[in-house]
Design an enzyme around this catalytic site. Sequence first.
Site, PDB file in Angstrom:
ATOM      1  CE  LYS A  24      -2.093  -1.123   3.851  1.00 34.41           C
ATOM      2  NZ  LYS A  24      -1.460  -2.426   4.162  1.00 34.41           N
ATOM      3  NE  ARG A  40      -4.708  -0.993  10.296  1.00 32.17           N
ATOM      4  CZ  ARG A  40      -3.739  -0.391   9.641  1.00 32.17           C
ATOM      5  NH1 ARG A  40      -3.890   0.828   9.205  1.00 32.17           N
ATOM      6  NH2 ARG A  40      -2.614  -1.014   9.434  1.00 32.17           N
ATOM      7  NE  ARG A  65       7.690  -2.760   6.247  1.00 28.94           N
ATOM      8  CZ  ARG A  65       6.386  -2.689   6.418  1.00 28.94           C
ATOM      9  NH1 ARG A  65       5.636  -2.102   5.501  1.00 28.94           N
ATOM     10  NH2 ARG A  65       5.817  -3.220   7.472  1.00 28.94           N
ATOM     11  NE  ARG A  91       6.135  -0.249   9.968  1.00 30.07           N
ATOM     12  CZ  ARG A  91       5.005  -0.272   9.257  1.00 30.07           C
ATOM     13  NH1 ARG A  91       4.958   0.293   8.064  1.00 30.07           N
ATOM     14  NH2 ARG A  91       3.930  -0.850   9.723  1.00 30.07           N
ATOM     15  NE  ARG A 137       1.827  -4.591  11.535  1.00 25.01           N
ATOM     16  CZ  ARG A 137       3.041  -4.578  10.973  1.00 25.01           C
ATOM     17  NH1 ARG A 137       4.082  -5.059  11.632  1.00 25.01           N
ATOM     18  NH2 ARG A 137       3.215  -4.104   9.776  1.00 25.01           N
TER      19      ARG A 137
HETATM   20  P1  AP5 Z   1       4.750  -1.651   1.954  1.00 25.89           P
HETATM   21  O1  AP5 Z   1       4.404  -0.769   0.792  1.00 25.89           O
HETATM   22  O2  AP5 Z   1       5.575  -1.059   3.054  1.00 25.89           O
HETATM   23  O3  AP5 Z   1       3.444  -2.360   2.573  1.00 25.89           O
HETATM   24  P2  AP5 Z   1       2.122  -1.767   3.257  1.00 25.89           P
HETATM   25  O4  AP5 Z   1       0.971  -2.395   2.541  1.00 25.89           O
HETATM   26  O5  AP5 Z   1       2.185  -0.274   3.304  1.00 25.89           O
HETATM   27  O6  AP5 Z   1       2.185  -2.446   4.677  1.00 25.89           O
HETATM   28  P3  AP5 Z   1       2.329  -1.862   6.160  1.00 25.89           P
HETATM   29  O7  AP5 Z   1       3.108  -2.882   6.933  1.00 25.89           O
HETATM   30  O8  AP5 Z   1       2.845  -0.455   6.125  1.00 25.89           O
HETATM   31  O9  AP5 Z   1       0.879  -1.891   6.648  1.00 25.89           O
HETATM   32  P4  AP5 Z   1       0.443  -1.807   8.134  1.00 25.89           P
HETATM   33  O10 AP5 Z   1      -1.018  -1.820   8.022  1.00 25.89           O
HETATM   34  O11 AP5 Z   1       1.040  -2.862   8.987  1.00 25.89           O
HETATM   35  O12 AP5 Z   1       1.106  -0.484   8.663  1.00 25.89           O
HETATM   36  P5  AP5 Z   1       0.577   0.993   8.865  1.00 25.89           P
HETATM   37  O13 AP5 Z   1       1.745   1.867   8.806  1.00 25.89           O
HETATM   38  O14 AP5 Z   1      -0.597   1.279   8.011  1.00 25.89           O
HETATM   39  O15 AP5 Z   1       5.489  -2.934   1.337  1.00 25.89           O
HETATM   40  C1  AP5 Z   1       6.046  -3.926   2.165  1.00 25.89           C
HETATM   41  C2  AP5 Z   1       7.390  -4.412   1.607  1.00 25.89           C
HETATM   42  O16 AP5 Z   1       7.180  -5.048   0.360  1.00 25.89           O
HETATM   43  C3  AP5 Z   1       8.403  -3.276   1.337  1.00 25.89           C
HETATM   44  O17 AP5 Z   1       9.698  -3.692   1.701  1.00 25.89           O
HETATM   45  C4  AP5 Z   1       8.299  -3.051  -0.172  1.00 25.89           C
HETATM   46  O18 AP5 Z   1       9.507  -2.573  -0.709  1.00 25.89           O
HETATM   47  C5  AP5 Z   1       7.961  -4.441  -0.670  1.00 25.89           C
HETATM   48  N1  AP5 Z   1       7.103  -4.424  -1.869  1.00 25.89           N
HETATM   49  C6  AP5 Z   1       6.056  -3.585  -2.115  1.00 25.89           C
HETATM   50  N2  AP5 Z   1       5.486  -3.869  -3.299  1.00 25.89           N
HETATM   51  C7  AP5 Z   1       6.181  -4.940  -3.817  1.00 25.89           C
HETATM   52  C8  AP5 Z   1       6.050  -5.706  -5.007  1.00 25.89           C
HETATM   53  N3  AP5 Z   1       5.121  -5.435  -5.936  1.00 25.89           N
HETATM   54  N4  AP5 Z   1       6.914  -6.734  -5.189  1.00 25.89           N
HETATM   55  C9  AP5 Z   1       7.874  -7.026  -4.257  1.00 25.89           C
HETATM   56  N5  AP5 Z   1       8.054  -6.320  -3.107  1.00 25.89           N
HETATM   57  C10 AP5 Z   1       7.203  -5.296  -2.880  1.00 25.89           C
HETATM   58  O19 AP5 Z   1       0.030   0.919  10.386  1.00 25.89           O
HETATM   59  C11 AP5 Z   1       0.914   0.703  11.470  1.00 25.89           C
HETATM   60  C12 AP5 Z   1       0.126   0.614  12.767  1.00 25.89           C
HETATM   61  O20 AP5 Z   1      -0.527   1.871  13.038  1.00 25.89           O
HETATM   62  C13 AP5 Z   1      -1.017  -0.410  12.817  1.00 25.89           C
HETATM   63  O21 AP5 Z   1      -0.555  -1.700  13.116  1.00 25.89           O
HETATM   64  C14 AP5 Z   1      -1.903   0.189  13.934  1.00 25.89           C
HETATM   65  O22 AP5 Z   1      -1.367  -0.088  15.200  1.00 25.89           O
HETATM   66  C15 AP5 Z   1      -1.798   1.684  13.697  1.00 25.89           C
HETATM   67  N6  AP5 Z   1      -2.865   2.210  12.811  1.00 25.89           N
HETATM   68  C16 AP5 Z   1      -2.689   2.790  11.593  1.00 25.89           C
HETATM   69  N7  AP5 Z   1      -3.876   3.130  11.044  1.00 25.89           N
HETATM   70  C17 AP5 Z   1      -4.825   2.767  11.950  1.00 25.89           C
HETATM   71  C18 AP5 Z   1      -6.254   2.832  11.950  1.00 25.89           C
HETATM   72  N8  AP5 Z   1      -6.937   3.350  10.908  1.00 25.89           N
HETATM   73  N9  AP5 Z   1      -6.909   2.339  13.040  1.00 25.89           N
HETATM   74  C19 AP5 Z   1      -6.235   1.820  14.079  1.00 25.89           C
HETATM   75  N10 AP5 Z   1      -4.894   1.727  14.146  1.00 25.89           N
HETATM   76  C20 AP5 Z   1      -4.187   2.189  13.076  1.00 25.89           C
HETATM   77 MG    MG Z   2       2.502   1.113   4.881  1.00 21.64          MG
END
Ligand code: AP5
Ligand code: MG
Length: 220
Positions: free
Chosen positions: A17, A93, A130, A162, A173
Amino acid sequence: MIPGARLVILGRQGAGKGTQCVRLSRHFVVPHISTGDMLRAAVREGSPLGKMAKEVMDAGGLVGDEIMVGLVEQRLQRDDARTRGYILDGFPRTVPQAQELERITDDKPIDVVLDLEVPRELVLERITSRRVCRDCGTNYVATGSERGPSICDVCGGDVMQRDDDTPEAINHRLDLYEEQTSPLIEYYEKIGKLMVIDGVGTPDAVFAQLVAAVDGARRT
Ligand code: AP5
Ligand code: MG
């Protein structure tokens, strides 16, 4: 003139994402609003929200709906989002967050919800390798030959794993995603806003599918 867009991106942790939103944000010239990035910024600032969020995030839990809705509502009121639109990454979410988003966007509804589909085994691999810049959030993929943290090509910050990318937090998660977030797929399908995109493939190939989906949804 390039038309703006109001988009939501769903997908498991590690589905890509954040990676795709950086590109979509440039393509449609709209802000990338990542609730995870907003919370990580609050953690770095050491604000009361950041202190509370750090504990929840490191354990792989979810921050409360009310707090998240307040954060997003405020952000969507800023000029850039009001005039050109936005891409929401990490919000909604939960079903209550989606219901609140409908209320917030009542006057200008979301154009399309993109669901980036990547199987659990593959996202686990991606998250494990990552590495992220602590300062600007740029993503890197570890090759296994690194010795210690490296330096970001974009801003010179420290590139590290991270804090919530531990095996326990990742699994928690992913379980929470199935429980709390995957019901949103049906929710958006029912109201005709959902586009499912195959997130397995090169970042360029996935990006091309996302752009085609948004353009197609806007023509209908
Ligand atoms: P990446 O693009 O980093 O993946 P992502 O989908 O963004 O995954 P996240 O881990 O960031 O999602 P998350 O939901 O855990 O974290 P968030 O920050 O939102 O890609 C991953 C890896 O794959 C990278 O190394 C990339 O290079 C590689 N890659 C990408 N595309 C590729 C491809 N096509 N081929 C090969 N490799 C590829 O949330 C963090 C925390 O915040 C949550 O756990 C929660 O505690 C809190 N939080 C955030 N929002 C809320 C909410 N709305 N409600 C409640 N809590 C929340
Ligand atoms: Mg992300």
